[in-house]
Structures are given as C-alpha cells and as structure tokens.
Design an enzyme around this catalytic site. Structure first.
Site, PDB file in Angstrom:
ATOM      1  N   LYS A 101      51.624  40.541  40.955  1.00 26.30           N
ATOM      2  CA  LYS A 101      51.192  40.745  39.561  1.00 26.30           C
ATOM      3  C   LYS A 101      52.220  40.158  38.600  1.00 26.30           C
ATOM      4  O   LYS A 101      51.868  39.545  37.588  1.00 26.30           O
ATOM      5  CB  LYS A 101      50.994  42.247  39.289  1.00 26.30           C
TER       6      LYS A 101
ATOM      7  N   GLN B 123      52.107  51.466  39.660  1.00 24.03           N
ATOM      8  CA  GLN B 123      51.472  51.137  40.932  1.00 24.03           C
ATOM      9  C   GLN B 123      51.187  52.414  41.733  1.00 24.03           C
ATOM     10  O   GLN B 123      52.084  53.215  41.963  1.00 24.03           O
ATOM     11  CB  GLN B 123      52.380  50.191  41.735  1.00 24.03           C
TER      12      GLN B 123
ATOM     13  N   ASP C 194      45.002  49.253  33.349  1.00 24.92           N
ATOM     14  CA  ASP C 194      44.212  49.548  34.552  1.00 24.92           C
ATOM     15  C   ASP C 194      42.878  50.204  34.178  1.00 24.92           C
ATOM     16  O   ASP C 194      41.937  50.210  34.968  1.00 24.92           O
ATOM     17  CB  ASP C 194      44.985  50.510  35.477  1.00 24.92           C
TER      18      ASP C 194
END
Ligand code: NDP
Length: 296
Positions: A52, A96, A119
């Site tokens: 990412k 994460q 997200d």
C-alpha cells in the site's frame, strides 16, 4: 470464449485516472497523505502494508508509516489514531487488521475520524453507504464494481449471489449492488456458512461474487452457463514449489471457466483493485478535506 477479467489492467486505468485529481490537488498546494498503522508481525499484514505504501509513492500520495510492537498497550494505538486525526498532512488513516487480541478492533475503527476513514469501516460511513450516500465505498467491493463496469457487465436487473457476509466484503458488496445507482439495481442473495444448499443458489445467479475464504469452494458444477464470476478469495494452500505455498481463490478456476462468460483470476483479479481503490479514497479524502474540486 470466456473473458478473463484483468484486474491489473483495470487497476492501472484507475491509477492513471487519479493522476488528474492528484495534479489538481498539487496545483492547490495539497499532497494527499495516507497514514498506515501496522500492529502485527504477521508477514501477510506486513506485505499488504508495504504494498500500500509503495502504491502511494507511485501515484504521488505521501505515505506515513507507523509500526507498533504487537505488545503495545491498546491506549497507545488509540492515542496514535487521535494524533493522526489531528494531523493536517494526513488525509487517510488505515489501521491494518487484524490487530492483536488485547485491542478491540471496533474501538479502533470508531476512533478514526470518519472523514479520514479511507477503508470505509467506521459506523458512520457504513450507515452512509447503506443509506445510499456513501462517502467512502469500502475498497474491495468498490473495486469489484469497477471490474464489472470495465468488463461491461450490467448489474441492473441481474441476479447476484454474494458468498460471504463479512463487514469488509460480503455486506458492503451486497449493499452496493442493491443501491438504486449505477453499478447497483441488482437482485442480491447473500450466502454464508449456514446457507442451505449453496449450489442451488449459485446456479440461479447471473453474477457470483465469492468472498468466503474457503479455497475453491465454488466449482463449475455450481454455476450456470454464461455466469460472470468474481473471485475475491485469497487463500494460501500448500504447494510443491520454492515458497511451499500458492495462492488460490474461493472459486475453482478451471472448472468455473468452462461455464463462465467472464471470470477474474487469482492472483491478478480483485486484489489489485482493492489496492487501487484505497488510493482513490485517499485522493477523495484529501480533496474533500482541502475543498479542492476533483473529478472522481
Ligand atoms: P471472513 O472470514 O470475514 O468471512 C467469510 C464469509 O464467508 C463469512 O460470512 C462466512 O460465513 C462465509 N463462509 C465461510 N465458509 C462458507 C461456506 N462453506 N459456504 C458459504 N459461506 C461461507 O472473510 P473476508 O470477507 O474478510 O474475506 C473473504 C475472502 O476474501 C478471504 O479469502 C480473504 O483473504 C479475501 N479477501 C481478499 C481481498 C482482496 O483484495 N482480494 C480483500 C479482502 C478479503 P459466516 O458469516 O456464517 O461465518
């Protein structure tokens, strides 16, 4: 002829399309910033985060990298999130998952400023998605929508079976598909581990989105001729190669390909799209936070 939907190519187009928005931000003196927080020594999580960050650098997003020892007290993670919420250079925050057991993941997700929740997992953003007013569409289902669009697959009026009801894939996928909007207007059946006779459901589908985390769960005999198959699954299975494993999806590719009009491979299907849509959300977050008009 079965079309193999090339996620790498579509993701590349998405990244190219973001370039204009990033230029517009640049002209306004804004560099989009994404903070990634890793609190795990799981190699897969480490790989995801580093990919990412690399993606960010490639398109001109500033990547801020935070790593916490998995033993760190939960409060330190929460206060890091608070600091990132207050940091004007950070437009998107990604913690994460999974986080260690002593950290409550719901608390973490609620702590993130919804305007920086790239997200799309904060309850406010989940609510907005369900209400048809999405701020950030969760990356994987949004990526699936973009893949279907790129492959000219019409969702309007289609019978779609989503296999899986997780908060990060199955539920938002189903929600997006039933929206009265482009990429939606489908009739959706959501299946899960308690579904009675999964094959009977998938055989009725025009489109199957498999997100169960079970290697090769969906086989060709469970599909009808001409179906479109989107395989979200990424599963490591033992293999006789150097690494000792290979990645397979939730669909048995070879038998499904015999039935499908179009199908995504694993790897190279949904995975690259998830990564591209994270960049998209970060650029969107930066544009909204800084009041810059961009075409996304
Ligand atoms: P979860 O484990 O959170 O959810 C799996 C879902 O599948 C659950 O709803 C579960 O049902 C259902 N399920 C499990 N077994 C069966 C079965 N035999 N029949 C029908 N349904 C079943 O997984 P995620 O949603 O997080 O991820 C799903 C897959 O997608 C994984 O392989 C993951 O690695 C992959 N993934 C890939 C991404 C990408 O970018 N390509 C991004 C995110 C995930 P129940 O609710 O009853 O337990």
């Amino acid at each position: 002829m079965t079309t193999i939907i090339d996620g790498n190519a579509v993701a590349e187009e998405i990244r190219d399309g973001l370039a204009d928005a990033i230029d517009a931000l640049d002209e306004a003196g804004v560099k989009p910033g994404l903070a990634t927080v890793l609190m795990s020594d799981d190699p897969a999580s480490e790989t995801y985060v580093s990919m990412k960050q690399r993606d960010c650098e490639e398109v001109g997003i500033e990547a801020f990298d935070y790593e916490l020892d998995p033993e760190t007290p939960a409060d330190e993670l929460y206060s890091l999130v608070d600091d990132l919420n207050d940091d004007d250079e950070v437009h998107g925050i990604l913690v994460q998952m999974p986080v260690p057991d002593h950290v409550d993941d719901r608390t973490v997700l609620r702590r993130i400023d919804p305007a920086k929740d790239v997200d799309g997992f904060h309850p406010e953003n989940v609510g907005r998605l369900v209400a048809g007013d999405a701020r950030f569409k969760p990356c994987t289902p949004h990526g699936v929508q973009k893949l279907l669009d790129a492959a000219d697959v019409e969702t309007e009026g289609a019978d779609v079976v989503v296999v899986g009801r997780s908060d990060i894939v199955g539920k938002p996928m189903a929600n997006l598909l039933i929206q009265k909007a482009e990429g939606g207007n489908a009739t959706v059946t959501v299946c899960h581990s308690r579904t009675d006779d999964l094959a009977a459901k998938t055989r009725e589908a025009d489109i199957v989105v498999a997100a169960a985390g079970v290697p090769e769960l969906v086989t060709g005999d469970m599909l009808s001729e001409g179906v479109v198959v989107i395989d979200v699954g990424v599963n490591r299975v033992d293999a006789d190669n150097e690494k000792g494993y290979e990645l397979v999806g939730d669909v048995e590719f070879e038998s499904a390909k015999e039935k499908a009009s179009a199908i995504t491979p694993v790897p190279g299907g949904v995975g690259p799209m998830t990564r591209a849509m994270l960049l998209w959300n970060t650029v969107k977050a930066a544009a909204e936070a800084e009041g810059v008009d961009v075409d996304l």
